[in-house]
Write a protein that holds these residues in place. Sequence first.
Motif, PDB file in Angstrom:
ATOM      1  N   GLU A  77     -14.990 -48.482 -48.371  1.00 14.58           N
ATOM      2  CA  GLU A  77     -15.692 -47.212 -48.163  1.00 14.58           C
ATOM      3  C   GLU A  77     -15.912 -46.844 -46.704  1.00 14.58           C
ATOM      4  O   GLU A  77     -16.537 -45.835 -46.414  1.00 14.58           O
ATOM      5  N   GLY A  78     -15.463 -47.659 -45.749  1.00 13.96           N
ATOM      6  CA  GLY A  78     -15.598 -47.298 -44.341  1.00 13.96           C
ATOM      7  C   GLY A  78     -16.803 -47.915 -43.666  1.00 13.96           C
ATOM      8  O   GLY A  78     -17.422 -48.866 -44.147  1.00 13.96           O
ATOM      9  N   ILE A  79     -17.152 -47.328 -42.531  1.00 11.57           N
ATOM     10  CA  ILE A  79     -18.153 -47.915 -41.641  1.00 11.57           C
ATOM     11  C   ILE A  79     -19.544 -47.990 -42.281  1.00 11.57           C
ATOM     12  O   ILE A  79     -20.283 -48.946 -42.048  1.00 11.57           O
ATOM     13  N   GLY A  80     -19.914 -47.014 -43.090  1.00  7.72           N
ATOM     14  CA  GLY A  80     -21.226 -47.051 -43.742  1.00  7.72           C
ATOM     15  C   GLY A  80     -21.384 -48.280 -44.619  1.00  7.72           C
ATOM     16  O   GLY A  80     -22.420 -48.949 -44.601  1.00  7.72           O
ATOM     17  N   GLU A  81     -20.349 -48.579 -45.403  1.00 14.92           N
ATOM     18  CA  GLU A  81     -20.362 -49.765 -46.259  1.00 14.92           C
ATOM     19  C   GLU A  81     -20.459 -51.033 -45.406  1.00 14.92           C
ATOM     20  O   GLU A  81     -21.251 -51.928 -45.692  1.00 14.92           O
ATOM     21  N   TYR A  82     -19.657 -51.103 -44.365  1.00 17.54           N
ATOM     22  CA  TYR A  82     -19.630 -52.263 -43.469  1.00 17.54           C
ATOM     23  C   TYR A  82     -21.010 -52.511 -42.856  1.00 17.54           C
ATOM     24  O   TYR A  82     -21.523 -53.629 -42.890  1.00 17.54           O
ATOM     25  N   LEU A  83     -21.629 -51.471 -42.324  1.00 14.26           N
ATOM     26  CA  LEU A  83     -22.946 -51.616 -41.698  1.00 14.26           C
ATOM     27  C   LEU A  83     -24.003 -52.019 -42.726  1.00 14.26           C
ATOM     28  O   LEU A  83     -24.849 -52.885 -42.444  1.00 14.26           O
ATOM     29  N   ALA A  84     -23.957 -51.419 -43.895  1.00 10.01           N
ATOM     30  CA  ALA A  84     -24.934 -51.741 -44.941  1.00 10.01           C
ATOM     31  C   ALA A  84     -24.810 -53.188 -45.392  1.00 10.01           C
ATOM     32  O   ALA A  84     -25.814 -53.849 -45.682  1.00 10.01           O
ATOM     33  N   GLN A  85     -23.590 -53.701 -45.431  1.00  7.97           N
ATOM     34  CA  GLN A  85     -23.398 -55.078 -45.884  1.00  7.97           C
ATOM     35  C   GLN A  85     -23.704 -56.104 -44.793  1.00  7.97           C
ATOM     36  O   GLN A  85     -23.969 -57.257 -45.108  1.00  7.97           O
ATOM     37  N   LYS A  86     -23.682 -55.699 -43.528  1.00  6.34           N
ATOM     38  CA  LYS A  86     -24.092 -56.590 -42.436  1.00  6.34           C
ATOM     39  C   LYS A  86     -25.608 -56.669 -42.313  1.00  6.34           C
ATOM     40  O   LYS A  86     -26.150 -57.664 -41.863  1.00  6.34           O
ATOM     41  N   ALA A  87     -26.284 -55.605 -42.690  1.00 11.12           N
ATOM     42  CA  ALA A  87     -27.724 -55.478 -42.464  1.00 11.12           C
ATOM     43  C   ALA A  87     -28.561 -56.622 -43.024  1.00 11.12           C
ATOM     44  O   ALA A  87     -29.457 -57.116 -42.330  1.00 11.12           O
ATOM     45  N   PRO A  88     -28.320 -57.111 -44.253  1.00 12.51           N
ATOM     46  CA  PRO A  88     -29.158 -58.195 -44.756  1.00 12.51           C
ATOM     47  C   PRO A  88     -29.083 -59.466 -43.896  1.00 12.51           C
ATOM     48  O   PRO A  88     -30.093 -60.152 -43.699  1.00 12.51           O
ATOM     49  N   PHE A  89     -27.900 -59.782 -43.379  1.00 14.47           N
ATOM     50  CA  PHE A  89     -27.743 -60.954 -42.510  1.00 14.47           C
ATOM     51  C   PHE A  89     -28.588 -60.773 -41.242  1.00 14.47           C
ATOM     52  O   PHE A  89     -29.360 -61.660 -40.855  1.00 14.47           O
ATOM     53  N   ILE A  90     -28.465 -59.616 -40.613  1.00  6.49           N
ATOM     54  CA  ILE A  90     -29.210 -59.343 -39.382  1.00  6.49           C
ATOM     55  C   ILE A  90     -30.705 -59.311 -39.660  1.00  6.49           C
ATOM     56  O   ILE A  90     -31.495 -59.922 -38.933  1.00  6.49           O
ATOM     57  N   ASP A  91     -31.102 -58.620 -40.722  1.00  4.21           N
ATOM     58  CA  ASP A  91     -32.523 -58.528 -41.067  1.00  4.21           C
ATOM     59  C   ASP A  91     -33.114 -59.900 -41.334  1.00  4.21           C
ATOM     60  O   ASP A  91     -34.242 -60.191 -40.917  1.00  4.21           O
ATOM     61  N   ALA A  92     -32.365 -60.754 -42.032  1.00  4.82           N
ATOM     62  CA  ALA A  92     -32.861 -62.110 -42.314  1.00  4.82           C
ATOM     63  C   ALA A  92     -33.056 -62.888 -41.019  1.00  4.82           C
ATOM     64  O   ALA A  92     -34.084 -63.554 -40.834  1.00  4.82           O
ATOM     65  N   LEU A  93     -32.085 -62.807 -40.120  1.00  3.10           N
ATOM     66  CA  LEU A  93     -32.222 -63.510 -38.839  1.00  3.10           C
ATOM     67  C   LEU A  93     -33.391 -62.977 -38.026  1.00  3.10           C
ATOM     68  O   LEU A  93     -34.160 -63.740 -37.448  1.00  3.10           O
ATOM     69  N   MET A  94     -33.522 -61.672 -37.975  1.00  2.00           N
ATOM     70  CA  MET A  94     -34.597 -61.084 -37.182  1.00  2.00           C
ATOM     71  C   MET A  94     -35.952 -61.366 -37.822  1.00  2.00           C
ATOM     72  O   MET A  94     -36.931 -61.566 -37.123  1.00  2.00           O
ATOM     73  N   GLY A  95     -35.994 -61.437 -39.155  1.00  3.92           N
ATOM     74  CA  GLY A  95     -37.235 -61.795 -39.831  1.00  3.92           C
ATOM     75  C   GLY A  95     -37.660 -63.199 -39.503  1.00  3.92           C
ATOM     76  O   GLY A  95     -38.831 -63.467 -39.239  1.00  3.92           O
ATOM     77  N   ILE A  96     -36.712 -64.123 -39.476  1.00  7.21           N
ATOM     78  CA  ILE A  96     -37.006 -65.510 -39.110  1.00  7.21           C
ATOM     79  C   ILE A  96     -37.505 -65.554 -37.679  1.00  7.21           C
ATOM     80  O   ILE A  96     -38.483 -66.217 -37.368  1.00  7.21           O
ATOM     81  N   GLN A  97     -36.844 -64.830 -36.801  1.00  8.68           N
ATOM     82  CA  GLN A  97     -37.254 -64.788 -35.401  1.00  8.68           C
ATOM     83  C   GLN A  97     -38.651 -64.176 -35.261  1.00  8.68           C
ATOM     84  O   GLN A  97     -39.447 -64.635 -34.464  1.00  8.68           O
ATOM     85  N   ASP A  98     -38.935 -63.120 -36.047  1.00 11.69           N
ATOM     86  CA  ASP A  98     -40.244 -62.483 -35.978  1.00 11.69           C
ATOM     87  C   ASP A  98     -41.351 -63.440 -36.402  1.00 11.69           C
ATOM     88  O   ASP A  98     -42.447 -63.397 -35.872  1.00 11.69           O
ATOM     89  N   LEU A  99     -41.042 -64.322 -37.358  1.00 15.90           N
ATOM     90  CA  LEU A  99     -42.040 -65.260 -37.836  1.00 15.90           C
ATOM     91  C   LEU A  99     -42.260 -66.419 -36.881  1.00 15.90           C
ATOM     92  O   LEU A  99     -43.290 -67.069 -36.917  1.00 15.90           O
ATOM     93  N   ASN A 100     -41.289 -66.700 -36.010  1.00 13.71           N
ATOM     94  CA  ASN A 100     -41.396 -67.832 -35.120  1.00 13.71           C
ATOM     95  C   ASN A 100     -41.036 -67.406 -33.694  1.00 13.71           C
ATOM     96  O   ASN A 100     -39.936 -67.630 -33.223  1.00 13.71           O
ATOM     97  N   PRO A 101     -42.000 -66.763 -32.988  1.00 10.18           N
ATOM     98  CA  PRO A 101     -41.709 -66.266 -31.650  1.00 10.18           C
ATOM     99  C   PRO A 101     -41.274 -67.357 -30.673  1.00 10.18           C
ATOM    100  O   PRO A 101     -40.575 -67.086 -29.706  1.00 10.18           O
ATOM    101  N   ALA A 102     -41.628 -68.609 -30.939  1.00  4.62           N
ATOM    102  CA  ALA A 102     -41.237 -69.699 -30.042  1.00  4.62           C
ATOM    103  C   ALA A 102     -39.739 -69.883 -30.021  1.00  4.62           C
ATOM    104  O   ALA A 102     -39.178 -70.425 -29.067  1.00  4.62           O
ATOM    105  N   THR A 103     -39.029 -69.431 -31.074  1.00  4.04           N
ATOM    106  CA  THR A 103     -37.578 -69.602 -31.115  1.00  4.04           C
ATOM    107  C   THR A 103     -36.832 -68.397 -30.569  1.00  4.04           C
ATOM    108  O   THR A 103     -35.615 -68.395 -30.530  1.00  4.04           O
ATOM    109  N   THR A 104     -37.586 -67.372 -30.163  1.00  3.49           N
ATOM    110  CA  THR A 104     -36.928 -66.182 -29.631  1.00  3.49           C
ATOM    111  C   THR A 104     -36.333 -66.505 -28.274  1.00  3.49           C
ATOM    112  O   THR A 104     -37.036 -66.920 -27.374  1.00  3.49           O
ATOM    113  N   PRO A 105     -35.014 -66.335 -28.133  1.00  3.26           N
ATOM    114  CA  PRO A 105     -34.398 -66.624 -26.848  1.00  3.26           C
ATOM    115  C   PRO A 105     -34.833 -65.622 -25.784  1.00  3.26           C
ATOM    116  O   PRO A 105     -35.059 -64.459 -26.085  1.00  3.26           O
TER     117      PRO A 105
END
Length: 175
Positions: A145-173
């Motif tokens: 379906e193009g770029i919209g599909e690609y971005l939507a399917q990447k989002a959960p991976f990024i959101d999960a990583l950023m959520g983990i980082q948000d919960l543990n500021p000591a690990t934020t580079p």
Amino acid sequence: MALTSKISLYNSQWPFQFSAEAERIAECFNSELSRIHHVGSTAVPDLAAKPEIDLLVEVSEHQNEAIRDAAMRDLGYIRGSNLSEGHHFFRRDVGGIRTHKVHICVIGHWQIERMIRFRDLLRADPVIRQQYQDLKLRLEANNREGIGEYLAQKAPFIDALMGIQDLNPATTPSG
């Protein structure tokens, strides 16, 4: 349906392309310009990416938008929809191929910290960088379906990583 461009191996010229484009667009922002950051996958050494340079422009405020938009248009940019309140977006295509994306955010906008933190995490952690690359290549191979599909399917991976980082500021580079 194709993405805006094909994912390719990391190119050591991308940082130089960023610097050249940052210098080229800086004059469009006059006194409101604070900083221009290289973000996105082309900002991460050893990460395969769509060869589209992402620039994150921090401004003190969105002023004289009509003049700024005209100056960006003169440089070959098309303004897209705002990605969120205070987050303006431009894209540049050359010969039908996307070459640059510009995100313009007011200092303190939540996306600034998020984009920089994600970039720095990928730079610092080779395991996460490889997982992200594998995901992107798999999504490209299966994309229908193009770029919209690609971005939507990447989002959960990024959101999960950023959520983990948000919960543990000591690990934020640090940047």
